[in-house]
Scaffold this active site. Structure first.
Site, mmCIF file in Angstrom:
data_model
loop_
_atom_site.group_PDB
_atom_site.id
_atom_site.type_symbol
_atom_site.label_atom_id
_atom_site.label_comp_id
_atom_site.label_asym_id
_atom_site.label_seq_id
_atom_site.Cartn_x
_atom_site.Cartn_y
_atom_site.Cartn_z
ATOM 1 N N ASP A 1 53.067 -9.912 81.161
ATOM 2 C CA ASP A 1 52.318 -8.911 81.918
ATOM 3 C C ASP A 1 52.404 -9.130 83.417
ATOM 4 O OD1 ASP A 1 51.573 -7.605 79.623
ATOM 5 O OD2 ASP A 1 49.720 -8.719 79.389
ATOM 6 N N TYR B 1 45.237 -3.167 77.099
ATOM 7 C CA TYR B 1 44.471 -4.394 77.300
ATOM 8 C C TYR B 1 43.977 -4.513 78.732
ATOM 9 C CZ TYR B 1 43.402 -8.566 74.548
ATOM 10 O OH TYR B 1 42.779 -9.515 73.781
#
Length: 633
Positions: A258, A342
């Site tokens: 990420d 998320y």
């Protein structure tokens, strides 16, 4: 690539064409990180592509109601030379419905340069066993018999109160929570000059990059008569990876970097006053460069505020019942980033005892994959969180880059283990068997520093400056790195994620400082296959001298997430912590000068309220009902 912009220094700037003065050719199939525009583009592409329409029509999905989360592919041998994205697809039952409750059974793969849909993958296809190909491989997948298609789950699983009220006639928002306010009537205790923060005895520079998000540098502490002492040159979360456990093709591609693949800073939220942080708050914006060279500004990307942190220290002398208590407070510098489904909240907490804590709060919606009607889950790799919705086991593994300068740039790292004494019970040295001691291992070479966390030994690591001795202990001044959130990487050595995430192979690494060694999976991880001697591992394998040198420590922390039904449809916060705790850095408790004080707004909970005010007046906050506090007699 470096671009020079020539100008005439004698007078006005002379406008000229920019000149490329240097550039670096990336390795084969290695790409820069995906930018936000590309991640949004995949949804637009999939809503108009003919092949995707065919996949939608087969299971009764309206293509215009398709929602697509773009992910990097990791490595896909089928399309060499292409800049790739894979799309995890969902649909909605109605506007604002939780789309993640309706995952589809197909995964498009696109060229992120041309917009072409290169393939549509259907997980859970069964390889034909007659053909001599490795089961589970991409070749086996290509030659597999197609699986019967199925429509996504249709039951609503919402988390927005207005949607829940539509789905559940008896649903109501609880009304039993009384207001709770954080009030600082005299304002905050910090000052911010540009990006220089001063709070209590702390001073540091507050930075924010598209890739790392929050970056803290130039961290010093005013130690009174000992002067202003340097602590850390630079601290950031340099990389992270989220590997998933499902082995069936193409789920093996699910291990998101990420930070390196997307830029977690560029995915920061605009924070809302009184929602993400409480109290008196300072917000800072973040500016980034877009794909076409423009400017993207995220308003209020950084939140700065103070929080009460419980007691700092307390002692009651039971002989005269005199109690002394000082309350701790922390300065919180935070941001929250949304990476598709998320959320990650990053909180750097500075405390009055001279410690720094990084707190990561993981929340959002777990990545969901559908099961066919009547299909049994794969119990080895996933959990059913709702009927026909599986959440696969996964990990969140973070690489914290700690560049110390404890009273100077030359530092070292010492491993500290607490172990039982070797002498047997009944022996003269350990007759009652209660002895235990610490074993301290000074890392002299970088290869020695590759260590895993050992809870049985309460393992921690201490950064020390061997050139400066603590006058009380006689040991070098130091800071401990302490964390109980240090799982091992569960993917096997030689696996795709192991090759690409060298920082996750152990829980501690130490290297010598070099200007260009910031990102442990190197500058470009998108579609980078990595390898045994890749990134941080390559730097460690130089086996440099790391004792009394300008060093960098790379602790890896995280969580192994085995999902629960309680994580659905939105996940309660999971909190991970890493502490940088002074250990022999100060001569004594650095919080002795924190005054004892009673909060004049605190009151007994059973006081009657009339018109919003206590009927009997405000309590003085001194009595605790069983003695005295705050230095009072």
């Amino acid at each position: 690539m470096i671009v020079d912009l020539p100008s005439n220094l004698e007078g006005e700037a002379e406008v000229k064409e920019p000149v490329v003065s240097s550039w670096v050719l990336l390795g084969k199939d290695v790409h820069p990180s995906l930018q936000t525009e590309e991640l949004l583009w995949i949804e637009e592409i999939c809503r108009t592509d003919a092949k995707v329409k065919e996949a939608c029509d087969a299971v009764g999905i309206n293509q215009k109601d398709l929602y697509v989360d773009g992910w990097c592919v990791a490595v896909d041998e089928r399309f060499p030379g292409r800049r790739l994205q894979q799309g995890f697809c969902f649909t909605r039952l109605r506007p604002e419905d939780n789309l993640y409750a309706h995952p589809t059974d197909f995964v498009p793969v696109i060229d992120s340069n041309t917009g072409e849909v290169l393939a549509i993958d259907y997980p859970h296809m069964n390889p034909t066993k007659e053909k001599p190909v490795p089961p589970g491989s991409s070749q086996a997948y290509a030659e597999a018999e197609p699986r019967e298609r199925f429509a996504p789950p249709s039951a609503p699983h919402n988390y927005l109160p207005e949607q829940l009220a539509m789905d559940e006639p008896n649903f109501k928002v609880r009304d039993t929570l009384k207001p709770l306010h954080v009030i600082q009537p005299e304002g905050v205790s910090y000052t911010l000059t540009g990006r220089i923060m001063r709070w209590q005895n702390w001073t540091f520079h507050l930075g924010f990059t598209y890739r790392e998000g929050l970056v803290l540098s130039g961290i010093t502490y005013d130690d009174g008569a000992n002067g202003t002492r340097p602590m850390f040159h630079r601290i950031s979360v340099a990389e992270m990876v989220v590997p998933y456990a499902k082995t069936i093709y193409p789920h093996h591609r699910k291990h998101a970097f990420d930070t390196g693949e997307y830029g977690v800073g560029a995915l920061a939220n605009s924070l809302a006053l009184g929602c993400d942080c409480l109290g008196s708050i300072t917000y800072l914006d973040a500016d980034f460069v877009t794909r076409n060279g423009g400017i993207q500004t995220i308003k209020s990307a950084i939140c700065i505020h103070e929080e009460d942190a419980g007691i700092l220290h307390k002692h009651t002398d039971y002989r005269d019942n005199r109690a002394h208590v000082a309350r701790n407070r922390k300065l919180v510098v935070s941001s929250i980033c949304t990476v598709a489904n998320y959320e990650y909240g990053f909180y750097f907490n500075f405390a009055l005892d001279g410690s720094i804590e990084l707190e990561v709060k993981a929340t959002g919606i777990v990545n969901a994959y559908p099961l066919a009607p009547g299909e049994q889950p794969d119990p080895a790799h996933e959990v059913i969180v709702a009927p026909r919705i599986a959440a696969q086991h996964h990990q969140h593994l973070f690489s914290l880059r700690v560049d110390p300068m404890l009273d100077g740039l030359n530092n070292r790292v010492v491993q500290v283990d607490s172990v039982p004494d070797e002498a047997e019970v009944g022996s003269p040295e350990n007759y009652y068997g209660n002895g235990f001691h610490t074993v301290k291992t000074v890392f002299k070479k970088s290869k020695e520093s590759q260590q895993k966390y050992d809870a049985d030994k309460a393992r921690s690591w201490m950064i020390q400056n061997p050139n400066v001795i603590n006058p009380s202990s006689g040991d070098p001044v130091g800071f401990k790195i302490v964390s109980k959130d240090m799982p091992p990487l569960l993917a096997k050595p030689g696996s795709m994620v192991w090759n690409r995430a060298p920082f996750a192979r152990h829980n501690m690494f130490v290297t010598t400082y070099r200007d260009d060694e910031i990102f442990p999976s190197e500058v470009h991880i998108n579609q980078n296959p990595g390898g045994k001697d890749f990134g941080l591992q390559k730097w460690v394998d130089r086996d440099d001298d790391i004792e009394n040198k300008d060093i960098v420590a790379w602790p890896m922390f995280g969580v192994t997430h085995i999902s629960r039904p309680e994580d659905w449809p939105i996940m309660p916060v999971e909190i991970l912590r890493v502490h940088l705790k002074p250990s022999g850095f100060f001569g004594r408790n650095p919080g002795l000068d924190v005054p004892s004080s009673a909060d004049k707004k605190s009151r007994n909970a059973d006081e009657a309220f009339v018109g919003g005010k206590p009927a009997n007046g405000t309590s003085n906050g001194v009595s605790n009902g069983n003695g005295t506090c705050c230095g009072s007699n």
